[in-house]
Design a protein around this motif. Sequence first.
Motif, PDB file in Angstrom:
ATOM      1  N   MET A   1       0.845  -1.196   0.000  1.00 50.01           N
ATOM      2  CA  MET A   1       0.000   0.000   0.000  1.00 50.01           C
ATOM      3  C   MET A   1       0.881   1.247   0.000  1.00 50.01           C
ATOM      4  O   MET A   1       1.818   1.365   0.806  1.00 50.01           O
ATOM      5  CB  MET A   1      -0.906   0.001   1.241  1.00 50.01           C
ATOM      6  N   HIS A   3       2.158   4.768   0.906  1.00 51.55           N
ATOM      7  CA  HIS A   3       2.040   5.496   2.165  1.00 51.55           C
ATOM      8  C   HIS A   3       3.219   6.460   2.307  1.00 51.55           C
ATOM      9  O   HIS A   3       4.229   6.340   1.614  1.00 51.55           O
ATOM     10  CB  HIS A   3       2.052   4.518   3.338  1.00 51.55           C
ATOM     11  N   PHE A 174      -1.866  13.389  -6.265  1.00 54.78           N
ATOM     12  CA  PHE A 174      -2.067  12.371  -5.234  1.00 54.78           C
ATOM     13  C   PHE A 174      -2.487  13.037  -3.940  1.00 54.78           C
ATOM     14  O   PHE A 174      -2.286  14.238  -3.741  1.00 54.78           O
ATOM     15  CB  PHE A 174      -0.822  11.491  -5.045  1.00 54.78           C
ATOM     16  N   GLU A 175      -3.123  12.250  -3.099  1.00 58.13           N
ATOM     17  CA  GLU A 175      -3.568  12.724  -1.788  1.00 58.13           C
ATOM     18  C   GLU A 175      -2.928  11.893  -0.696  1.00 58.13           C
ATOM     19  O   GLU A 175      -2.738  10.686  -0.850  1.00 58.13           O
ATOM     20  CB  GLU A 175      -5.086  12.641  -1.661  1.00 58.13           C
ATOM     21  N   ALA A 176      -2.613  12.543   0.401  1.00 57.04           N
ATOM     22  CA  ALA A 176      -2.081  11.879   1.593  1.00 57.04           C
ATOM     23  C   ALA A 176      -2.670  12.567   2.809  1.00 57.04           C
ATOM     24  O   ALA A 176      -2.529  13.793   2.950  1.00 57.04           O
ATOM     25  CB  ALA A 176      -0.565  11.948   1.629  1.00 57.04           C
ATOM     26  N   ARG A 180      -4.045  17.251  -0.794  1.00 51.49           N
ATOM     27  CA  ARG A 180      -3.800  17.029  -2.214  1.00 51.49           C
ATOM     28  C   ARG A 180      -2.452  17.647  -2.599  1.00 51.49           C
ATOM     29  O   ARG A 180      -2.164  18.806  -2.234  1.00 51.49           O
ATOM     30  CB  ARG A 180      -4.907  17.660  -3.051  1.00 51.49           C
ATOM     31  N   ASP A 253      -1.938   7.026   4.213  1.00 49.51           N
ATOM     32  CA  ASP A 253      -2.115   6.370   2.927  1.00 49.51           C
ATOM     33  C   ASP A 253      -1.968   7.402   1.812  1.00 49.51           C
ATOM     34  O   ASP A 253      -2.377   8.567   1.955  1.00 49.51           O
ATOM     35  CB  ASP A 253      -3.502   5.727   2.831  1.00 49.51           C
ATOM     36  N   VAL A 254      -1.397   6.964   0.694  1.00 52.77           N
ATOM     37  CA  VAL A 254      -1.232   7.815  -0.474  1.00 52.77           C
ATOM     38  C   VAL A 254      -2.075   7.246  -1.601  1.00 52.77           C
ATOM     39  O   VAL A 254      -1.971   6.051  -1.933  1.00 52.77           O
ATOM     40  CB  VAL A 254       0.259   7.892  -0.895  1.00 52.77           C
ATOM     41  N   THR A 255      -2.911   8.085  -2.204  1.00 54.57           N
ATOM     42  CA  THR A 255      -3.814   7.661  -3.258  1.00 54.57           C
ATOM     43  C   THR A 255      -3.662   8.563  -4.466  1.00 54.57           C
ATOM     44  O   THR A 255      -3.664   9.795  -4.340  1.00 54.57           O
ATOM     45  CB  THR A 255      -5.279   7.729  -2.767  1.00 54.57           C
ATOM     46  N   VAL A 256      -3.527   7.964  -5.641  1.00 56.69           N
ATOM     47  CA  VAL A 256      -3.464   8.736  -6.882  1.00 56.69           C
ATOM     48  C   VAL A 256      -4.875   9.194  -7.240  1.00 56.69           C
ATOM     49  O   VAL A 256      -5.833   8.408  -7.200  1.00 56.69           O
ATOM     50  CB  VAL A 256      -2.870   7.897  -8.028  1.00 56.69           C
ATOM     51  N   VAL A 257      -5.015  10.502  -7.572  1.00 52.80           N
ATOM     52  CA  VAL A 257      -6.309  11.080  -7.896  1.00 52.80           C
ATOM     53  C   VAL A 257      -6.182  11.916  -9.163  1.00 52.80           C
ATOM     54  O   VAL A 257      -5.083  12.321  -9.558  1.00 52.80           O
ATOM     55  CB  VAL A 257      -6.850  11.960  -6.737  1.00 52.80           C
TER      56      VAL A 257
END
Length: 258
Positions: A1, A3, A174-176, A180, A253-257
Amino acid sequence: MAHIERLTVYPVKALDGRDVEHSTVLPGGTLAHDREFALFDADGDVVNGKRTARVHDVTTTYDPETRTLGASVPDVGREQFALDTESDRVRAAEWFGDVFDVDLTIVRDADRGHVDRREMGPSVVSTATLETVAGWFDDVTVDGMRRRLRANVEVGGVPAFWEDRFVGADAPAFEAGGVRIEGVTPCGRCVVPQRDPETGDRTPDFRERFIERRRETFPEWADRDAFDHFYTLMLIGRVPEADRGQSLAVGDDVTVVT
């Protein structure tokens, strides 16, 4: 995951970094205590690693609660300065002036910090990128490469050069931790990464080997047109105004947006 693996700020520009568990995004879009102070000569030019390898002789610590800087140089000695007081800033400027043989002042910027790119925000690199690039050179450790590149945000759980995808046409963000981060530009490197962070000695053929290997391993997901040259590594990001005042934390957590 994916992060946040590590957060690092550099309280005095060009001097040692400080790993933190969390950091607030300032009104100017940078991280709290990052390049909060900087050394300037009489002409208003900053004293940094691009200008002198003498910075590698300086070891520092920093207490953000008291804004106390501890500084040590082998051939000079050790001192401690409370940088929130004018008298100690003057004293520190005199001490560092002797170290660098320059007339100095110390200037604070608590809203943005003395970052090179004033309109931009945190720098980002992946742990895998550090591991890969360190492997290009004999006797260069991952931590040594980390100290050469001096990124703010290190992302774990992603492949090498993950950060390259966030610049160019139609690049995502990305968001963490609800913050953003949008990519602005890849970071063209200067002379500093070519030097051993402990000694200041140049690694032989660093730039040439770096460019060769960077060309060979340039990822297919990156927009080549967004890169001026191959002596480039690390992402310079921007935090939108709506997300400033929020915090990033190790483990987020890091999510690509989009």
